[in-house]
Design a protein around this motif. Structure first.
Motif, PDB file in Angstrom:
ATOM      1  N   GLN A  38       0.816  -1.211   0.000  1.00 46.93           N
ATOM      2  CA  GLN A  38       0.000   0.000   0.000  1.00 46.93           C
ATOM      3  C   GLN A  38       0.851   1.263   0.000  1.00 46.93           C
ATOM      4  OE1 GLN A  38      -3.370   0.136  -0.327  1.00 46.93           O
ATOM      5  NE2 GLN A  38      -3.268  -2.079  -0.582  1.00 46.93           N
ATOM      6  N   GLY A  39       2.165   1.130   0.226  1.00 47.25           N
ATOM      7  CA  GLY A  39       3.070   2.278   0.127  1.00 47.25           C
ATOM      8  C   GLY A  39       3.246   3.090   1.393  1.00 47.25           C
ATOM      9  N   TYR A  40       2.762   2.584   2.523  1.00 50.65           N
ATOM     10  CA  TYR A  40       2.846   3.366   3.760  1.00 50.65           C
ATOM     11  C   TYR A  40       4.293   3.584   4.215  1.00 50.65           C
ATOM     12  CZ  TYR A  40      -2.190   2.599   4.179  1.00 50.65           C
ATOM     13  OH  TYR A  40      -3.550   2.577   3.963  1.00 50.65           O
ATOM     14  N   TYR A  41       5.177   2.646   3.898  1.00 54.19           N
ATOM     15  CA  TYR A  41       6.576   2.788   4.289  1.00 54.19           C
ATOM     16  C   TYR A  41       7.467   3.150   3.103  1.00 54.19           C
ATOM     17  CZ  TYR A  41       5.882   0.916   9.025  1.00 54.19           C
ATOM     18  OH  TYR A  41       5.495   0.739  10.335  1.00 54.19           O
ATOM     19  N   GLN A  42       6.865   3.626   2.036  1.00 57.62           N
ATOM     20  CA  GLN A  42       7.647   3.952   0.846  1.00 57.62           C
ATOM     21  C   GLN A  42       8.617   5.097   1.100  1.00 57.62           C
ATOM     22  OE1 GLN A  42       5.545   4.158  -2.917  1.00 57.62           O
ATOM     23  NE2 GLN A  42       6.848   5.842  -3.618  1.00 57.62           N
ATOM     24  N   GLU A  43       8.195   6.090   1.864  1.00 56.09           N
ATOM     25  CA  GLU A  43       9.083   7.218   2.152  1.00 56.09           C
ATOM     26  C   GLU A  43      10.334   6.749   2.885  1.00 56.09           C
ATOM     27  OE1 GLU A  43       8.925  11.493   4.562  1.00 56.09           O
ATOM     28  OE2 GLU A  43       7.081  10.623   3.780  1.00 56.09           O
ATOM     29  N   PHE A  44      10.151   5.835   3.830  1.00 51.64           N
ATOM     30  CA  PHE A  44      11.314   5.254   4.514  1.00 51.64           C
ATOM     31  C   PHE A  44      12.173   4.457   3.538  1.00 51.64           C
ATOM     32  CE2 PHE A  44      12.543   1.043   6.288  1.00 51.64           C
ATOM     33  CZ  PHE A  44      13.713   1.429   6.911  1.00 51.64           C
ATOM     34  N   ILE A  92      20.291   9.166  10.394  1.00 51.91           N
ATOM     35  CA  ILE A  92      19.175   9.865   9.754  1.00 51.91           C
ATOM     36  C   ILE A  92      17.885   9.414  10.412  1.00 51.91           C
ATOM     37  CG2 ILE A  92      17.949  10.278   7.579  1.00 51.91           C
ATOM     38  CD1 ILE A  92      21.372   8.787   7.364  1.00 51.91           C
ATOM     39  N   ASN A  93      17.018  10.375  10.713  1.00 48.37           N
ATOM     40  CA  ASN A  93      15.720  10.041  11.283  1.00 48.37           C
ATOM     41  C   ASN A  93      14.639  10.273  10.230  1.00 48.37           C
ATOM     42  OD1 ASN A  93      14.420   9.188  13.859  1.00 48.37           O
ATOM     43  ND2 ASN A  93      13.204  11.017  13.484  1.00 48.37           N
ATOM     44  N   VAL A  94      13.816   9.270  10.010  1.00 49.47           N
ATOM     45  CA  VAL A  94      12.703   9.376   9.069  1.00 49.47           C
ATOM     46  C   VAL A  94      11.419   9.433   9.887  1.00 49.47           C
ATOM     47  CG1 VAL A  94      11.507   8.314   7.125  1.00 49.47           C
ATOM     48  CG2 VAL A  94      13.989   8.053   7.359  1.00 49.47           C
ATOM     49  N   ALA A  95      10.709  10.537   9.813  1.00 47.06           N
ATOM     50  CA  ALA A  95       9.505  10.719  10.640  1.00 47.06           C
ATOM     51  C   ALA A  95       8.395  11.357   9.807  1.00 47.06           C
ATOM     52  CB  ALA A  95       9.813  11.585  11.858  1.00 47.06           C
ATOM     53  N   TYR A  96       7.240  10.717   9.802  1.00 46.91           N
ATOM     54  CA  TYR A  96       6.056  11.253   9.125  1.00 46.91           C
ATOM     55  C   TYR A  96       4.836  10.478   9.625  1.00 46.91           C
ATOM     56  CZ  TYR A  96       6.806   7.147   6.062  1.00 46.91           C
ATOM     57  OH  TYR A  96       7.009   5.876   5.583  1.00 46.91           O
ATOM     58  N   VAL A 130       5.160   7.218  11.839  1.00 47.63           N
ATOM     59  CA  VAL A 130       6.349   6.469  11.430  1.00 47.63           C
ATOM     60  C   VAL A 130       7.549   7.230  11.973  1.00 47.63           C
ATOM     61  CG1 VAL A 130       7.791   5.737   9.495  1.00 47.63           C
ATOM     62  CG2 VAL A 130       5.296   5.484   9.365  1.00 47.63           C
ATOM     63  N   ASP A 131       8.372   6.563  12.733  1.00 47.76           N
ATOM     64  CA  ASP A 131       9.558   7.190  13.330  1.00 47.76           C
ATOM     65  C   ASP A 131      10.662   6.136  13.313  1.00 47.76           C
ATOM     66  OD1 ASP A 131      11.412   8.698  14.719  1.00 47.76           O
ATOM     67  OD2 ASP A 131      10.478   8.337  16.694  1.00 47.76           O
ATOM     68  N   ILE A 132      11.558   6.240  12.356  1.00 53.20           N
ATOM     69  CA  ILE A 132      12.574   5.205  12.133  1.00 53.20           C
ATOM     70  C   ILE A 132      13.948   5.846  12.124  1.00 53.20           C
ATOM     71  CG2 ILE A 132      13.379   3.370  10.597  1.00 53.20           C
ATOM     72  CD1 ILE A 132      10.494   3.293   9.461  1.00 53.20           C
ATOM     73  N   ARG A 133      14.860   5.271  12.856  1.00 52.80           N
ATOM     74  CA  ARG A 133      16.238   5.744  12.927  1.00 52.80           C
ATOM     75  C   ARG A 133      17.121   4.881  12.030  1.00 52.80           C
ATOM     76  NH1 ARG A 133      18.279   8.470  17.236  1.00 52.80           N
ATOM     77  NH2 ARG A 133      16.160   9.292  17.290  1.00 52.80           N
TER      78      ARG A 133
END
Length: 280
Positions: free
Chosen positions: A68-74, A228-232, A273-276
């Motif tokens: 579904q693309g929810y983690y595509q930005e990550f 890098i922190n990915v947060a959205y 979404v908060d991924i390090r």
């Protein structure tokens, strides 16, 4: 003609050669290539042998959610990091990448497509391993051009000093194995949940959700060079997406039937979404 791979024999540690139907070493150990294109290099005496790793239902749930693309930005951020690091190392030899704990192959295949789309891309040699046979079967259906194998990250059937990069995304890690298979200037990329990852989901399940501890730290033999922190926020379009997200997290093991029934009535759920991402 059979060609040498970057896999090693899990029995004798010699290089595995690949032909159309099998991998084999010069000592005569042979491993059939499954119809989907993967090879099983997990020895029968592996701890937890039988059907280790995630089962078919969990793999399908994760696949359906990720598609579904929810983690595509990550995923895009991981792809940018890998390309920035590796494409400056171009040589006549293919760039070798290992996804250690590849799951059903979503991130592995998106990385391959991204790197191949770049005008400066050279030859690639991409491998993926996971202890779950079901996961690797699903991954192989995504791409037959990636070398997928059923194997444990704690006993990697990969040649020493063969990989330019290892990615470990939400997966178990064995730093000693990683050091062994990485080339001397190789890169390890680790992604782990940050403090606020899926906080709203956890809040919906627990009155006082425990904070997520520090994860993704690698020590002996590695040097941290970037973080890098990915947060959205993600807005789950369908209730099934919320249930799929729950089932692909550890929280599903501690969720009772009543809580699941309550989640089935939720509409328009938004969570974090908060991924390090750490680069070593």
């Amino acid at each position: 003609m059979p060609k040498p791979s970057l896999f090693k024999c899990p029995v004798c540690s010699r290089v595995l050669f690949e032909d159309k139907t099998r991998y084999y070493c010069q000592r005569g150990h042979s491993f059939d290539i499954a119809r989907e294109g993967y090879v099983n290099l997990l020895l029968p005496n592996h701890i937890g042998s039988g059907n280790p790793g995630d089962d078919k239902q969990m793999i399908q749930t994760r696949r359906d959610f990720l598609n579904q693309g929810y983690y595509q930005e990550f995923s895009d951020q991981v792809n940018r990091i890998v390309s920035q690091i590796l494409l400056c190392r171009r040589s006549d030899q293919p760039i070798a990448i290992l996804d250690a704990g590849c799951g059903e192959g979503y991130y592995t295949c998106r990385l391959k497509k991204h790197l191949e789309s770049l005008p400066t891309a050279g030859p690639l040699d991409i491998y993926g391993v996971d202890v779950s046979k079901e996961a690797v079967r699903f991954a192989s259906k995504r791409s037959r051009e990636i070398h997928f194998a059923v194997a444990s990250v704690y006993h990697l059937p990969v040649l020493e000093n063969s990989m330019d990069c290892i990615i470990s995304l939400f997966a178990p890690r064995d730093e000693e194995s990683f050091r062994t298979v990485l080339r001397p200037k190789g890169t390890l990329i680790v992604a782990a949940p940050g403090e606020n990852h899926l906080y709203s989901l956890r809040k919906a399940l627990y009155d006082t959700p425990a904070p997520i501890g520090e994860r993704g730290t690698v020590q002996d033999g590695f040097t941290l060079v970037d973080e890098i922190n990915v947060a959205y926020n993600i807005h789950l379009k369908a209730n099934q997406d919320l249930l799929n997200l729950l089932m692909m997290t550890p929280y599903s093991r501690h969720t009772n039937a009543e809580e699941i029934e309550r989640l089935k009535t939720v509409k328009g759920f938004v969570t974090e979404v908060d991924i390090r991402i750490r680069v070593y």
